[in-house]
Design a protein around this motif. Structure first.
Motif, mmCIF file in Angstrom:
data_model
loop_
_atom_site.group_PDB
_atom_site.id
_atom_site.type_symbol
_atom_site.label_atom_id
_atom_site.label_comp_id
_atom_site.label_asym_id
_atom_site.label_seq_id
_atom_site.Cartn_x
_atom_site.Cartn_y
_atom_site.Cartn_z
ATOM 1 N N HIS A 24 -43.517 -20.893 21.811
ATOM 2 C CA HIS A 24 -42.601 -20.266 20.898
ATOM 3 C C HIS A 24 -43.900 -19.996 19.775
ATOM 4 C CE1 HIS A 24 -39.749 -20.004 17.656
ATOM 5 N NE2 HIS A 24 -40.348 -20.839 17.148
ATOM 6 N N ALA A 25 -43.486 -18.999 18.943
ATOM 7 C CA ALA A 25 -44.039 -18.476 17.974
ATOM 8 C C ALA A 25 -43.210 -17.677 16.922
ATOM 9 C CB ALA A 25 -45.145 -17.383 18.247
ATOM 10 N N HIS A 26 -43.494 -17.899 15.670
ATOM 11 C CA HIS A 26 -42.482 -17.594 14.518
ATOM 12 C C HIS A 26 -43.374 -17.582 13.178
ATOM 13 C CE1 HIS A 26 -38.930 -17.445 11.900
ATOM 14 N NE2 HIS A 26 -39.485 -18.045 11.406
ATOM 15 N N CYS A 27 -42.951 -16.348 12.536
ATOM 16 C CA CYS A 27 -43.793 -16.093 11.394
ATOM 17 C C CYS A 27 -42.811 -15.899 10.216
ATOM 18 C CB CYS A 27 -44.880 -15.086 11.376
ATOM 19 S SG CYS A 27 -45.922 -15.040 10.031
ATOM 20 N N ASP A 28 -42.964 -16.225 9.072
ATOM 21 C CA ASP A 28 -42.149 -15.743 7.784
ATOM 22 C C ASP A 28 -43.136 -15.101 7.002
ATOM 23 O OD1 ASP A 28 -39.476 -16.800 8.307
ATOM 24 O OD2 ASP A 28 -40.287 -18.818 8.142
ATOM 25 N N TYR A 29 -42.998 -13.887 6.426
ATOM 26 C CA TYR A 29 -43.947 -13.072 5.835
ATOM 27 C C TYR A 29 -43.247 -13.114 4.219
ATOM 28 C CZ TYR A 29 -45.488 -11.558 10.227
ATOM 29 O OH TYR A 29 -45.827 -11.404 11.613
ATOM 30 N N PHE A 30 -44.231 -13.157 3.199
ATOM 31 C CA PHE A 30 -43.940 -13.392 1.964
ATOM 32 C C PHE A 30 -44.462 -12.014 1.128
ATOM 33 C CE2 PHE A 30 -43.843 -17.683 3.321
ATOM 34 C CZ PHE A 30 -42.486 -17.787 3.270
#
Length: 155
Positions: free
Chosen positions: A70-76
């Motif tokens: 699994h891979a996930h990213c939240d960009y700010f």
């Protein structure tokens, strides 16, 4: 994973391991910031750097190796060439044969986190490509235990 609001409050002190990366000209895309695929490359790089240096992983020959589950990213906010990125790593959960990593990317000398990602590895036997009945080997587990954070105190 924590809520997006909570992730935006992350600081370098929330992570036991840091690795610098000098952005490159070709990391930028046509929108003049680092392309989202480069973030995944960097997350994979800090994780594997740590595994090789502190957990005894030798990718071509180790009996066990990680598979991405699994891979996930939240960009700010964006980062772009020629900035220096600081990648920060921790382990949020360590299972028998799996690990949930959290990786944060900061711009050097800037306090606010740029993004926070989650990667899940399952460690498998090189020959069978299945998790070992005994889980991770002791050297791998001991190295990863140094990155485990107490999630209860971080939420």
């Amino acid at each position: 994973m924590a809520s997006k609001k909570h992730l935006k409050d992350r600081s370098r002190k929330d992570y036991p391991f840091l690795l610098e990366y000098r952005t490159r000209w070709n990391d930028n895309d046509m929108y003049d910031h680092m392309n989202n695929s480069v973030y995944n490359f960097l997350f994979d790089s800090i994780i594997n750097s740590y595994l090789m240096e502190y957990c005894g992983l030798h990718p071509p020959t180790s009996d066990q190796h990680p598979l991405m589950a699994h891979a996930h990213c939240d960009y700010f906010s964006a980062i772009s060439y020629p900035k220096i990125a600081e990648l920060c790593l921790r382990v949020n959960k360590l299972g028998k044969s799996s690990v949930i990593y959290e990786v944060a990317l900061f711009e050097k000398d800037v306090g606010q986190v740029k993004c926070v990602g989650e990667f899940v590895h399952v460690f498998v036997d090189r020959i069978t490509q299945r998790p070992n009945a005994n889980g991770m080997n002791p050297q791998l587990r001991q190295g990863l235990e140094r990155l485990v954070v107490d999630m209860a105190s971080k939420l």
